[in-house]
Write a protein that holds these residues in place. Structure first.
Motif, PDB file in Angstrom:
ATOM      1  N   ASP A 177       0.703  -0.950  -0.150  1.00  0.00           N
ATOM      2  CA  ASP A 177       0.267  -0.577  -0.152  1.00  0.00           C
ATOM      3  C   ASP A 177       1.086   1.397   0.244  1.00  0.00           C
ATOM      4  N   ASN A 181       0.339   3.874  -2.593  1.00  0.00           N
ATOM      5  CA  ASN A 181       0.361   5.513  -2.420  1.00  0.00           C
ATOM      6  C   ASN A 181       1.781   6.190  -3.410  1.00  0.00           C
ATOM      7  N   LYS A 185       2.063   8.847  -5.668  1.00  0.00           N
ATOM      8  CA  LYS A 185       2.566  10.492  -5.995  1.00  0.00           C
ATOM      9  C   LYS A 185       3.087  10.705  -7.127  1.00  0.00           C
TER      10      LYS A 185
END
Length: 281
Positions: A177, A181, A185
């Motif tokens: 995760d 993420n 980004k």
């Protein structure tokens, strides 16, 4: 005849040597048994240090004596030195010649392993003891306890493995995760950077097009310079003189006044009143 005499002498020598050897072994065995006996007496008095010394003497006199090795192992059990006791009892199982001796050694080995919470190994030790004496109920009872303990330990190990797998799975999930993420980004940052680069490129291209079409910025600057020149060329009013704009405003005011006077005269004519046309001095 001479050969027969030589054979008889050789036979007598061998027989004598065998007898001497047997006597030495019997003497060593006797000494070993005496040391074992003294060790047993000292052990009953809880004098384990002295008992250990006697058992070691017995082993030194007769290394194959099972009694000395076995009793030394049980002495270490009494002292709480289970590692040394286990070592001596395992030696006893190797040198024992009777099933009774092996049964006792394996039985005590099982007890030591149970003390050390090594239930799986204890199960095997009790099984070996029963192979040498299947009628011993105490060994059979201890075997049942060892099996229950081994099963509980196995269940606990399996549970710990499952928990470790779950923890590892959760850690991997969290790492995935976090990585996802971070990737998102990074992608968003790349998109913003691409948009910025595209905007800068479009702006640059627009500036280049304007420059190619006639450089409007320069033209605007040129027009401004021309207007400034025109303003500079206009005659500036001298001190005491009216500016063209002032003259224009004055004329407009005079025309307005004249128009008002004319309107007033016309109104008086309609009433029949005579209006003076000359101003009084």
């Amino acid at each position: 005849m001479k050969q027969i005499i030589t054979f008889i002498i050789a036979f007598i020598s061998v027989f004598s040597f065998a007898q001497e050897k047997d006597k030495a072994e019997l003497l060593a065995l006797k000494k070993a048994n005496n040391y074992v006996y003294e060790g047993n007496a000292l052990a009953e008095e809880d004098n384990f240090i002295s008992a250990e010394m006697e058992y070691r003497k017995a082993i030194s006199e007769n290394p194959t004596t099972i009694t000395g090795t076995y009793n030394l192992g049980t002495t270490y059990i009494g002292k709480g030195n289970f590692d040394e006791a286990l070592y001596r009892l395992e030696e006893a199982t190797k040198t024992a010649t009777s099933k009774t001796e092996k049964h006792k050694a394996f039985h005590n080995i099982g007890n030591i392993l149970m003390q050390n919470k090594k239930c799986k190994e204890a199960v095997e030790a009790y099984k070996n003891a029963l192979r040498n004496n299947p009628t011993d109920d105490e060994t059979r009872y201890n075997l049942g306890l060892a099996k229950i303990c081994a099963e509980q330990q196995q269940d606990q190990e399996d549970q710990n493995k499952d928990e470790n797998k779950e923890d590892k799975k959760d850690d991997n999930k969290e790492n995935e995760d976090e990585k996802e993420n971070q990737d998102n980004k990074d992608k968003e940052g790349d998109k913003e950077e691409d948009k910025k680069d595209e905007g800068d490129q479009e702006k640059k291209e627009g500036d280049d097009e304007k420059d190619e079409e006639g450089k409007p910025k320069d033209e605007k600057e040129g027009k401004g310079d021309e207007e400034k020149k025109k303003d500079q060329q206009k005659p500036k009013p001298q001190p005491g003189q009216l500016s063209p704009q002032q003259i224009k405003n004055l004329l407009e005011a005079m025309n307005n006044q004249e128009q008002k006077v004319q309107e007033k005269m016309n109104a008086e004519k309609q009433k029949g009143v005579k209006i003076k046309t000359d101003k009084d001095w």
